[in-house]
Write an enzyme that holds these catalytic residues in place. Structure first.
Site, PDB file in Angstrom:
ATOM      1  N   ALA A  10       0.844  -1.197   0.000  1.00 21.36           N
ATOM      2  CA  ALA A  10       0.000   0.000   0.000  1.00 21.36           C
ATOM      3  C   ALA A  10       0.876   1.243   0.000  1.00 21.36           C
ATOM      4  O   ALA A  10       1.886   1.313   0.711  1.00 21.36           O
ATOM      5  CB  ALA A  10      -0.909  -0.011   1.226  1.00 21.36           C
ATOM      6  N   ARG A  11       0.508   2.209  -0.824  1.00 23.46           N
ATOM      7  CA  ARG A  11       1.207   3.496  -0.922  1.00 23.46           C
ATOM      8  C   ARG A  11       2.679   3.353  -1.316  1.00 23.46           C
ATOM      9  O   ARG A  11       3.508   4.169  -0.959  1.00 23.46           O
ATOM     10  CB  ARG A  11       1.093   4.293   0.379  1.00 23.46           C
ATOM     11  CG  ARG A  11      -0.306   4.744   0.696  1.00 23.46           C
ATOM     12  CD  ARG A  11      -0.667   5.854  -0.258  1.00 23.46           C
ATOM     13  NE  ARG A  11      -1.997   6.373   0.022  1.00 23.46           N
ATOM     14  CZ  ARG A  11      -2.957   6.426  -0.875  1.00 23.46           C
ATOM     15  NH1 ARG A  11      -2.752   5.998  -2.088  1.00 23.46           N
ATOM     16  NH2 ARG A  11      -4.121   6.929  -0.577  1.00 23.46           N
ATOM     17  N   GLY A  13       3.734   3.420  -4.482  1.00 18.55           N
ATOM     18  CA  GLY A  13       3.986   4.146  -5.719  1.00 18.55           C
ATOM     19  C   GLY A  13       3.675   3.328  -6.961  1.00 18.55           C
ATOM     20  O   GLY A  13       4.006   3.736  -8.073  1.00 18.55           O
ATOM     21  N   LYS A  14       3.022   2.185  -6.782  1.00 14.40           N
ATOM     22  CA  LYS A  14       2.760   1.309  -7.917  1.00 14.40           C
ATOM     23  C   LYS A  14       1.791   1.913  -8.931  1.00 14.40           C
ATOM     24  O   LYS A  14       1.994   1.766 -10.138  1.00 14.40           O
ATOM     25  CB  LYS A  14       2.315  -0.082  -7.475  1.00 14.40           C
ATOM     26  CG  LYS A  14       1.158  -0.138  -6.561  1.00 14.40           C
ATOM     27  CD  LYS A  14       0.980  -1.537  -5.979  1.00 14.40           C
ATOM     28  CE  LYS A  14      -0.228  -1.536  -5.089  1.00 14.40           C
ATOM     29  NZ  LYS A  14      -0.143  -0.572  -4.002  1.00 14.40           N
ATOM     30  N   THR A  34     -11.233  -0.692 -11.061  1.00  9.73           N
ATOM     31  CA  THR A  34     -12.023  -1.755 -10.442  1.00  9.73           C
ATOM     32  C   THR A  34     -12.676  -1.317  -9.133  1.00  9.73           C
ATOM     33  O   THR A  34     -13.530  -2.018  -8.610  1.00  9.73           O
ATOM     34  CB  THR A  34     -11.161  -3.003 -10.178  1.00  9.73           C
ATOM     35  OG1 THR A  34     -10.119  -2.653  -9.265  1.00  9.73           O
ATOM     36  CG2 THR A  34     -10.576  -3.551 -11.473  1.00  9.73           C
ATOM     37  N   HIS A  49      -7.056  10.125  -7.303  1.00  7.13           N
ATOM     38  CA  HIS A  49      -6.437   9.405  -8.417  1.00  7.13           C
ATOM     39  C   HIS A  49      -6.769  10.079  -9.746  1.00  7.13           C
ATOM     40  O   HIS A  49      -5.892  10.270 -10.589  1.00  7.13           O
ATOM     41  CB  HIS A  49      -6.911   7.945  -8.443  1.00  7.13           C
ATOM     42  CG  HIS A  49      -6.037   6.993  -7.699  1.00  7.13           C
ATOM     43  ND1 HIS A  49      -5.279   6.052  -8.327  1.00  7.13           N
ATOM     44  CD2 HIS A  49      -5.811   6.843  -6.376  1.00  7.13           C
ATOM     45  CE1 HIS A  49      -4.620   5.344  -7.428  1.00  7.13           C
ATOM     46  NE2 HIS A  49      -4.932   5.806  -6.238  1.00  7.13           N
ATOM     47  N   ASP A  82      -6.350  -0.920 -12.591  1.00  2.22           N
ATOM     48  CA  ASP A  82      -5.994  -0.544 -11.217  1.00  2.22           C
ATOM     49  C   ASP A  82      -7.222  -0.740 -10.342  1.00  2.22           C
ATOM     50  O   ASP A  82      -8.166   0.038 -10.447  1.00  2.22           O
ATOM     51  CB  ASP A  82      -5.511   0.907 -11.187  1.00  2.22           C
ATOM     52  CG  ASP A  82      -4.729   1.253  -9.929  1.00  2.22           C
ATOM     53  OD1 ASP A  82      -4.637   0.400  -9.029  1.00  2.22           O
ATOM     54  OD2 ASP A  82      -4.223   2.373  -9.855  1.00  2.22           O
TER      55      ASP A  82
END
Length: 167
Positions: A10-11, A13-14, A34, A49, A82
């Site tokens: 989580a978090r 940077g992906k 999704t 986002h 994503d």
């Protein structure tokens, strides 16, 4: 055509990494989201986002029928999914056969003509969860990630915003 899996915590940077990769490819990128905004916090997260990405994306909201969305959007710019772990959560919540859906996805990926970049969370690096539902999700996510990584041409693991090439 390339299938690229980007994983991390989580978090990590992906998502930013995936957006950069998608923008670097020819054509107008397609963002296949999704997530569902089921509460105010998730609504705000989705808005952040969108603001970060800007308006140069074609957006598709696809909580369940991911293979159909990939088929429908094939032939244009890169598609960014994503994220797979939210998709998996949606499948479990809808009481769909997640294993069958993951198999369908893994089989569909090599048939795509336009690039596909998939984001997923690595959830198996922590302690064993204390309840059956969380253990089921963790195990399913690990199996899903293995199946998609097997179908992918490239796999990256992102930590602290830094990508590491795995495949």
């Amino acid at each position: 055509m390339a299938v690229i899996l980007i994983t991390g915590g989580a978090r990590s940077g992906k998502s930013r990494r995936a957006e950069l990769r998608a923008r670097s490819l020819p054509g107008q990128p397609v963002y296949i989201a999704t997530a569902e905004a089921l509460d105010a916090e998730m609504d705000e997260r989705i808005a952040r986002h969108r603001a970060r990405r800007g308006n140069d994306w074609i957006e598709r909201e696809v909580p369940l029928d991911l293979v159909a969305a990939l088929t429908e959007t094939d032939g244009g710019g890169a598609r960014l999914v994503d994220c797979l772990t939210l998709w998996l959560s949606n499948l479990l919540h809808a009481e769909r056969d997640w294993s069958q859906e993951v198999t369908r996805l893994a089989e569909a990926l090599p048939r795509q003509h336009s690039p596909v970049i998939l984001v997923t969370n690595e959830v198996g690096l922590g302690i064993v969860p204390d309840n059956a539902l969380a253990r089921t999700f963790r195990d399913a996510a690990g199996l899903m990630n293995q199946a998609v990584a097997g179908a992918a041409d490239e796999v990256e693991f992102v930590v602290a915003g830094l990508p590491m090439k795995l495949k």
